[in-house]
Design an enzyme around this catalytic site. Structure first.
Site, PDB file in Angstrom:
ATOM      1  N   ALA A  26     110.165  40.823  25.126  1.00 11.68           N
ATOM      2  CA  ALA A  26     109.801  41.873  26.098  1.00 11.68           C
ATOM      3  C   ALA A  26     108.761  41.408  27.111  1.00 11.68           C
ATOM      4  O   ALA A  26     108.677  41.922  28.221  1.00 11.68           O
ATOM      5  CB  ALA A  26     109.301  43.105  25.347  1.00 11.68           C
ATOM      6  N   THR A  30     107.820  42.428  31.461  1.00  8.62           N
ATOM      7  CA  THR A  30     106.689  43.297  31.876  1.00  8.62           C
ATOM      8  C   THR A  30     106.428  43.149  33.374  1.00  8.62           C
ATOM      9  O   THR A  30     106.050  44.103  34.040  1.00  8.62           O
ATOM     10  CB  THR A  30     105.395  42.963  31.098  1.00  8.62           C
ATOM     11  OG1 THR A  30     105.122  41.556  31.238  1.00  8.62           O
ATOM     12  CG2 THR A  30     105.523  43.333  29.633  1.00  8.62           C
ATOM     13  N   ARG A  38     104.082  45.103  21.741  1.00 12.29           N
ATOM     14  CA  ARG A  38     102.862  44.781  20.987  1.00 12.29           C
ATOM     15  C   ARG A  38     101.773  44.177  21.869  1.00 12.29           C
ATOM     16  O   ARG A  38     100.749  43.754  21.370  1.00 12.29           O
ATOM     17  CB  ARG A  38     103.213  43.821  19.824  1.00 12.29           C
ATOM     18  CG  ARG A  38     104.190  44.458  18.843  1.00 12.29           C
ATOM     19  CD  ARG A  38     104.703  43.523  17.769  1.00 12.29           C
ATOM     20  NE  ARG A  38     105.765  44.169  16.991  1.00 12.29           N
ATOM     21  CZ  ARG A  38     107.023  44.281  17.404  1.00 12.29           C
ATOM     22  NH1 ARG A  38     107.399  43.768  18.588  1.00 12.29           N
ATOM     23  NH2 ARG A  38     107.960  44.916  16.697  1.00 12.29           N
ATOM     24  N   HIS A 121     119.489  42.159  20.193  1.00 12.94           N
ATOM     25  CA  HIS A 121     119.147  43.572  19.923  1.00 12.94           C
ATOM     26  C   HIS A 121     119.977  44.519  20.760  1.00 12.94           C
ATOM     27  O   HIS A 121     119.631  45.687  20.912  1.00 12.94           O
ATOM     28  CB  HIS A 121     117.645  43.802  20.138  1.00 12.94           C
ATOM     29  CG  HIS A 121     116.822  43.099  19.101  1.00 12.94           C
ATOM     30  ND1 HIS A 121     115.486  42.816  19.275  1.00 12.94           N
ATOM     31  CD2 HIS A 121     117.152  42.599  17.885  1.00 12.94           C
ATOM     32  CE1 HIS A 121     115.027  42.187  18.202  1.00 12.94           C
ATOM     33  NE2 HIS A 121     116.024  42.034  17.340  1.00 12.94           N
ATOM     34  N   CYS A 129     129.621  54.758  20.409  1.00 14.33           N
ATOM     35  CA  CYS A 129     129.760  55.909  19.494  1.00 14.33           C
ATOM     36  C   CYS A 129     129.469  55.443  18.070  1.00 14.33           C
ATOM     37  O   CYS A 129     130.042  54.443  17.595  1.00 14.33           O
ATOM     38  CB  CYS A 129     131.192  56.461  19.563  1.00 14.33           C
ATOM     39  SG  CYS A 129     131.511  57.692  18.284  1.00 14.33           S
ATOM     40  N   CYS A 132     133.062  56.133  16.010  1.00 15.99           N
ATOM     41  CA  CYS A 132     134.321  55.362  16.194  1.00 15.99           C
ATOM     42  C   CYS A 132     134.102  54.071  16.954  1.00 15.99           C
ATOM     43  O   CYS A 132     135.061  53.357  17.269  1.00 15.99           O
ATOM     44  CB  CYS A 132     135.346  56.240  16.921  1.00 15.99           C
ATOM     45  SG  CYS A 132     134.994  56.414  18.683  1.00 15.99           S
ATOM     46  N   CYS A 154     130.888  61.801  21.874  1.00 15.78           N
ATOM     47  CA  CYS A 154     131.874  60.748  22.169  1.00 15.78           C
ATOM     48  C   CYS A 154     133.117  61.362  22.820  1.00 15.78           C
ATOM     49  O   CYS A 154     133.694  62.332  22.276  1.00 15.78           O
ATOM     50  CB  CYS A 154     132.277  60.055  20.872  1.00 15.78           C
ATOM     51  SG  CYS A 154     133.641  58.891  21.080  1.00 15.78           S
ATOM     52  N   SER A 196     106.180  37.983  20.812  1.00 13.54           N
ATOM     53  CA  SER A 196     105.169  37.812  19.750  1.00 13.54           C
ATOM     54  C   SER A 196     105.782  37.042  18.582  1.00 13.54           C
ATOM     55  O   SER A 196     105.095  36.685  17.625  1.00 13.54           O
ATOM     56  CB  SER A 196     104.681  39.186  19.289  1.00 13.54           C
ATOM     57  OG  SER A 196     105.792  39.948  18.787  1.00 13.54           O
ATOM     58  N   ASN A 219     103.390  32.332  26.225  1.00 13.09           N
ATOM     59  CA  ASN A 219     103.070  33.712  25.896  1.00 13.09           C
ATOM     60  C   ASN A 219     101.622  34.020  26.269  1.00 13.09           C
ATOM     61  O   ASN A 219     100.759  33.135  26.194  1.00 13.09           O
ATOM     62  CB  ASN A 219     103.301  33.985  24.401  1.00 13.09           C
ATOM     63  CG  ASN A 219     103.536  35.461  24.140  1.00 13.09           C
ATOM     64  OD1 ASN A 219     104.430  36.068  24.735  1.00 13.09           O
ATOM     65  ND2 ASN A 219     102.702  36.046  23.300  1.00 13.09           N
TER      66      ASN A 219
HETATM   67  N1  APR Z   1     103.717  36.684  30.428  1.00 10.48           N
HETATM   68  C1  APR Z   1     103.533  36.132  29.202  1.00 10.48           C
HETATM   69  N2  APR Z   1     103.425  36.876  28.059  1.00 10.48           N
HETATM   70  C2  APR Z   1     103.511  38.221  28.193  1.00 10.48           C
HETATM   71  C3  APR Z   1     103.678  38.863  29.440  1.00 10.48           C
HETATM   72  C4  APR Z   1     103.796  38.029  30.587  1.00 10.48           C
HETATM   73  N3  APR Z   1     103.980  38.533  31.820  1.00 10.48           N
HETATM   74  N4  APR Z   1     103.697  40.217  29.222  1.00 10.48           N
HETATM   75  C5  APR Z   1     103.542  40.398  27.882  1.00 10.48           C
HETATM   76  N5  APR Z   1     103.422  39.209  27.272  1.00 10.48           N
HETATM   77  C6  APR Z   1     103.350  38.937  25.825  1.00 10.48           C
HETATM   78  C7  APR Z   1     102.527  39.921  25.027  1.00 10.48           C
HETATM   79  O1  APR Z   1     101.187  39.480  24.963  1.00 10.48           O
HETATM   80  C8  APR Z   1     103.214  39.875  23.661  1.00 10.48           C
HETATM   81  O2  APR Z   1     102.608  38.906  22.814  1.00 10.48           O
HETATM   82  O3  APR Z   1     104.669  39.081  25.347  1.00 10.48           O
HETATM   83  C9  APR Z   1     104.644  39.430  23.968  1.00 10.48           C
HETATM   84  C10 APR Z   1     105.665  40.525  23.737  1.00 10.48           C
HETATM   85  O4  APR Z   1     105.711  40.736  22.331  1.00 10.48           O
HETATM   86  P1  APR Z   1     106.372  42.093  21.771  1.00 10.48           P
HETATM   87  O5  APR Z   1     105.838  43.247  22.552  1.00 10.48           O
HETATM   88  O6  APR Z   1     106.213  42.059  20.289  1.00 10.48           O
HETATM   89  O7  APR Z   1     107.898  41.969  22.189  1.00 10.48           O
HETATM   90  P2  APR Z   1     109.038  41.194  21.408  1.00 10.48           P
HETATM   91  O8  APR Z   1     108.514  39.937  20.806  1.00 10.48           O
HETATM   92  O9  APR Z   1     110.194  41.081  22.326  1.00 10.48           O
HETATM   93  O10 APR Z   1     109.418  42.227  20.223  1.00 10.48           O
HETATM   94  C11 APR Z   1     110.526  41.897  19.416  1.00 10.48           C
HETATM   95  O11 APR Z   1     110.391  44.105  18.421  1.00 10.48           O
HETATM   96  O12 APR Z   1     110.170  46.392  18.521  1.00 10.48           O
HETATM   97  C12 APR Z   1     111.076  45.355  18.448  1.00 10.48           C
HETATM   98  O13 APR Z   1     113.276  45.517  19.193  1.00 10.48           O
HETATM   99  C13 APR Z   1     111.980  45.338  19.659  1.00 10.48           C
HETATM  100  O14 APR Z   1     113.060  43.406  20.650  1.00 10.48           O
HETATM  101  C14 APR Z   1     111.814  43.934  20.234  1.00 10.48           C
HETATM  102  C15 APR Z   1     111.244  43.168  19.061  1.00 10.48           C
HETATM  103 ZN    ZN Z   2     133.710  58.199  18.904  1.00 10.02          ZN
END
Ligand code: APR
Ligand code: ZN
Length: 256
Positions: A26, A30, A38, A121, A129, A132, A154, A196, A219
């Site tokens: 994720a 952002t 997180r 994911h 649905c 089905c 559905c 994360s 990260n």
């Molecule tokens: N550049 C670098 N790092 C970033 C940036 C950015 N612009 N923006 C956010 N981050 C870092 C945050 O500091 C965090 O450590 O990205 C990381 C995102 O971690 P999560 O929020 O845990 O996202 P993710 O690892 O994709 O979560 C995995 O958890 O809830 C489930 O299904 C959901 O797919 C998701 C899974």
């Molecule tokens: Zn259906």
């Protein structure tokens, strides 16, 4: 090592690797306006993830109605790919990173031009649905919600519809996660960006590649796999990944 040296070191690893797998979370979206889970402003810091279980969604029509209303306003559907997504598509076009495994459900890698994206994911771009397994473009379901159907059923069997994403309590699609593992077993370099690395089985993908070859983590904050990284880059993905793509392009040009 300064950032420049780090970029060049990682670019050299990308160019010499047999096969590079890009793994994203994720954090790469952002900078497109979609909150992560997180990080400092993460979704799980504001709402209880337990609300998002498949059991609650199936049991409670009010939760479904609230979910459909939230989808109408979701920033996901208007978001545009950012420079991080575009850089990853460039690495594919340069012929050095053919595959993206993403935990994200926003479809922004495909919108940026990546052609082989494994969405472990699922995706918000389709509805499914739960009875089905009928599927369709999410826009069709959102149109019905805008037209007054608070919890659209559905069209084929009248069952419960949801986005084609994997909620807590749901298993990952076997063929999807198996393909992701197969790709990890073929790769000797993983660039893990914006995750994360805390949720399994998805986080096993970068770990498998790190154990076979090298894991590079880009990260903003520490991750669960920092201990095994060949390089740890604490940077914005939207800044570092374009610099990496530039450095790879320059190295490839030297070889011509
Ligand atoms: N550049 C670098 N790092 C970033 C940036 C950015 N612009 N923006 C956010 N981050 C870092 C945050 O500091 C965090 O450590 O990205 C990381 C995102 O971690 P999560 O929020 O845990 O996202 P993710 O690892 O994709 O979560 C995995 O958890 O809830 C489930 O299904 C959901 O797919 C998701 C899974
Ligand atoms: Zn259906």
């Amino acid at each position: 090592m300064g950032v420049d040296e780090t970029v060049h070191q990682i670019a050299a690893w990308v160019v010499e690797a047999e096969r590079t797998l890009v793994f994203t979370g994720a954090g790469i979206s952002t900078e497109s306006g979609i909150p992560d889970f997180r990080g400092p402003n993460g979704l799980w810091k504001k709402v209880d993830p337990k609300l998002f279980t498949i059991q609650n969604y199936v049991a409670d029509p009010e939760i479904r109605k609230r979910s459909w209303r939230a989808r109408l306003d979701s920033e996901m559907f208007d978001a545009e790919p950012n420079t991080g997504h575009v850089a990853i598509a460039r690495l594919e076009a340069l012929g050095v990173a053919p595959i993206v495994v993403t935990q994200n459900i926003d479809g922004l890698h495909q919108a940026a031009g990546s052609t082989d994206v494994i969405e472990v994911h699922g995706s918000v771009r389709e509805f499914v649905c739960l009875d089905c397994a009928a599927r369709g473009p999410i826009e069709d379901a959102l149109e019905r919600v805008r037209g007054g159907e608070a919890d659209p059923a559905c069209p084929d069997c009248g069952g419960i519809l949801k986005t084609a994403t994997i909620s807590f309590g749901q298993n990952l699609e076997t063929d999807v996660i198996e393909r992701a593992f197969a790709e990890a077993e073929k790769s000797d370099l993983c660039i893990a960006a914006g995750s994360s690395l805390s949720v399994t089985p998805a986080a096993h993908i970068p770990r498998i590649v790190g154990e076979r070859g090298r894991l590079v983590i880009v990260n903003a904050e520490p991750t669960d796999l920092d201990f095994m990284a060949a390089a740890l880059v604490s940077a914005q993905t939207g800044t570092f990944l374009p610099a990496l793509a530039d450095a790879v392009e320059a190295l490839l040009a030297e070889r011509v």
